[in-house]
Design an enzyme around this catalytic site. Sequence first.
Site, PDB file in Angstrom:
ATOM      1  N   LYS A  65       0.924  -1.363  -0.056  1.00 45.58           N
ATOM      2  CA  LYS A  65      -0.066  -0.083   0.013  1.00 45.58           C
ATOM      3  C   LYS A  65       0.802   1.387   0.070  1.00 45.58           C
ATOM      4  O   LYS A  65       2.098   1.321   0.402  1.00 45.58           O
ATOM      5  CB  LYS A  65      -0.591   0.083   1.154  1.00 45.58           C
ATOM      6  CG  LYS A  65      -0.085   0.086   2.478  1.00 45.58           C
ATOM      7  CD  LYS A  65      -1.247  -0.038   3.750  1.00 45.58           C
ATOM      8  CE  LYS A  65      -0.445   0.103   5.002  1.00 45.58           C
ATOM      9  NZ  LYS A  65      -1.474   0.394   6.248  1.00 45.58           N
TER      10      LYS A  65
ATOM     11  N   ARG B  58     -10.912   1.505  15.046  1.00 45.44           N
ATOM     12  CA  ARG B  58     -10.641   2.365  13.459  1.00 45.44           C
ATOM     13  C   ARG B  58     -11.724   1.845  12.725  1.00 45.44           C
ATOM     14  O   ARG B  58     -12.632   2.468  12.447  1.00 45.44           O
ATOM     15  CB  ARG B  58      -9.438   2.145  13.394  1.00 45.44           C
ATOM     16  CG  ARG B  58      -8.780   3.238  12.340  1.00 45.44           C
ATOM     17  CD  ARG B  58      -7.579   2.992  12.095  1.00 45.44           C
ATOM     18  NE  ARG B  58      -6.952   1.834  11.372  1.00 45.44           N
ATOM     19  CZ  ARG B  58      -5.638   1.669  11.011  1.00 45.44           C
ATOM     20  NH1 ARG B  58      -4.802   2.563  11.110  1.00 45.44           N
ATOM     21  NH2 ARG B  58      -5.460   0.442  10.596  1.00 45.44           N
TER      22      ARG B  58
ATOM     23  N   TYR C 293      16.812  31.333   7.085  1.00 42.66           N
ATOM     24  CA  TYR C 293      15.842  32.133   7.493  1.00 42.66           C
ATOM     25  C   TYR C 293      15.554  32.402   9.007  1.00 42.66           C
ATOM     26  O   TYR C 293      15.969  31.338   9.775  1.00 42.66           O
ATOM     27  CB  TYR C 293      14.456  31.703   6.893  1.00 42.66           C
ATOM     28  CG  TYR C 293      14.345  31.723   5.550  1.00 42.66           C
ATOM     29  CD1 TYR C 293      14.034  32.904   5.092  1.00 42.66           C
ATOM     30  CD2 TYR C 293      14.470  30.668   4.715  1.00 42.66           C
ATOM     31  CE1 TYR C 293      13.777  33.084   3.698  1.00 42.66           C
ATOM     32  CE2 TYR C 293      14.286  30.529   3.406  1.00 42.66           C
ATOM     33  CZ  TYR C 293      13.956  31.811   2.764  1.00 42.66           C
ATOM     34  OH  TYR C 293      13.766  31.984   1.336  1.00 42.66           O
TER      35      TYR C 293
ATOM     36  N   MET D  59      12.906  25.412   1.412  1.00 44.20           N
ATOM     37  CA  MET D  59      11.874  24.816   0.453  1.00 44.20           C
ATOM     38  C   MET D  59      12.935  23.907  -0.144  1.00 44.20           C
ATOM     39  O   MET D  59      12.426  22.673  -0.422  1.00 44.20           O
ATOM     40  CB  MET D  59      11.316  25.711  -0.375  1.00 44.20           C
ATOM     41  CG  MET D  59      10.322  25.126  -1.212  1.00 44.20           C
ATOM     42  SD  MET D  59       9.415  26.359  -2.404  1.00 44.20           S
ATOM     43  CE  MET D  59       8.492  27.061  -0.931  1.00 44.20           C
TER      44      MET D  59
END
Length: 374
Positions: free
Chosen positions: A36, A135, A267, A315
Amino acid sequence: MTIGYNTLEVEVDLNAIRHNYRLLRDKGSRVYGVVKADAYGHGLIEVARALEEEGADTFAVGTVGEGMQLRKSGCSKRIISLLGPLNEEDCFNAAQNKIIPFIGEFEQLEMLSAVVSAQGRKVEISLKFDTGMSRLGFSVNELDKLIEWLKINPQICPVLASSHLATSDDPAYEGYMSAQAETFSGILKRLADAGYELEASLANSAGILVHDQVHYSAQRGGIALYGSNPLLGTEWSESGRDLKPAMQVRTNIAAVRELKKGQAISYGCTYTADRDMTVAIVCAGYADGYSRGLSSTGEVCIHGKRAKILGRVCMQLCIVDVSHIEGVKFGDTAYLLGGEGEGHISAEDLAGWWQTITYEIFCLLGMNPRTYKK
């Protein structure tokens, strides 16, 4: 993912995955290959083919759509969808592609029944039961109603029964796991008494490795397939010591800079050099799935040695201290996961800095372009 901004390269060792599957199979019996979420970021099609070569005959995907992708790749083996159908299109596609959906809600049963009845066909399913995860799945209290429903809807053919262990990797909760197994055994007996003798699956990776009593007729091999020991840090950790990591993640160094004492970097000026330093600008950031949470915490491997992240992860870039590593230059390789020598970064190392689990590490970093060792 093939979008052009990626600078990371993920290398997947299929031989390691084959090795891990053999180890699980030796400890278990009929081990499903859990693929999965794009095989936990390792590549759905490539991993399934490698496991099929090792004799795997059942693959567990997440969604019906992922099952279709695997079927269209040429896989003729049994495919089960752990989430099952979420809409009528899923029901139609599961029936058309012989994907066995996990069903744990009456709404799913009714929806699937309506679709396959309109097609004039039958469909095989796996019944999902809640034995303590709270669940997904039918509860014990719903079992009589479920059996009655199945009796009057023969177009729905249960062939499997499953549940999911909540604490199989924690010795402190072994009693909770045993209680789940006892509940599951009771469910299987009531189903058998009603005429439904089903293949049963409860054990996950930790269950396969250390809990023979929950093996039943089939087991689901998940995180251990990819080389992460689910028992690490517990008294059972030795049971997973022979697992081999399958993923490495590397990128390049974009620049090397001298940082003077008292000079801030990245930053927010969250890091200020306490000495004259040499730093490397590494092409990895949160756009690549490399978490901003690793700021001033994580490390990478360069030339076989660890280099600590300084300041904020950006980023597409992060900055690391290479003052203690000789000869670092533009274009050199930095390993975010893996690498050689004492500086090797394990998935568990990275997860610890990230304050998460190895599953998330693999899924997020695995979204980057992949190459394979076969």
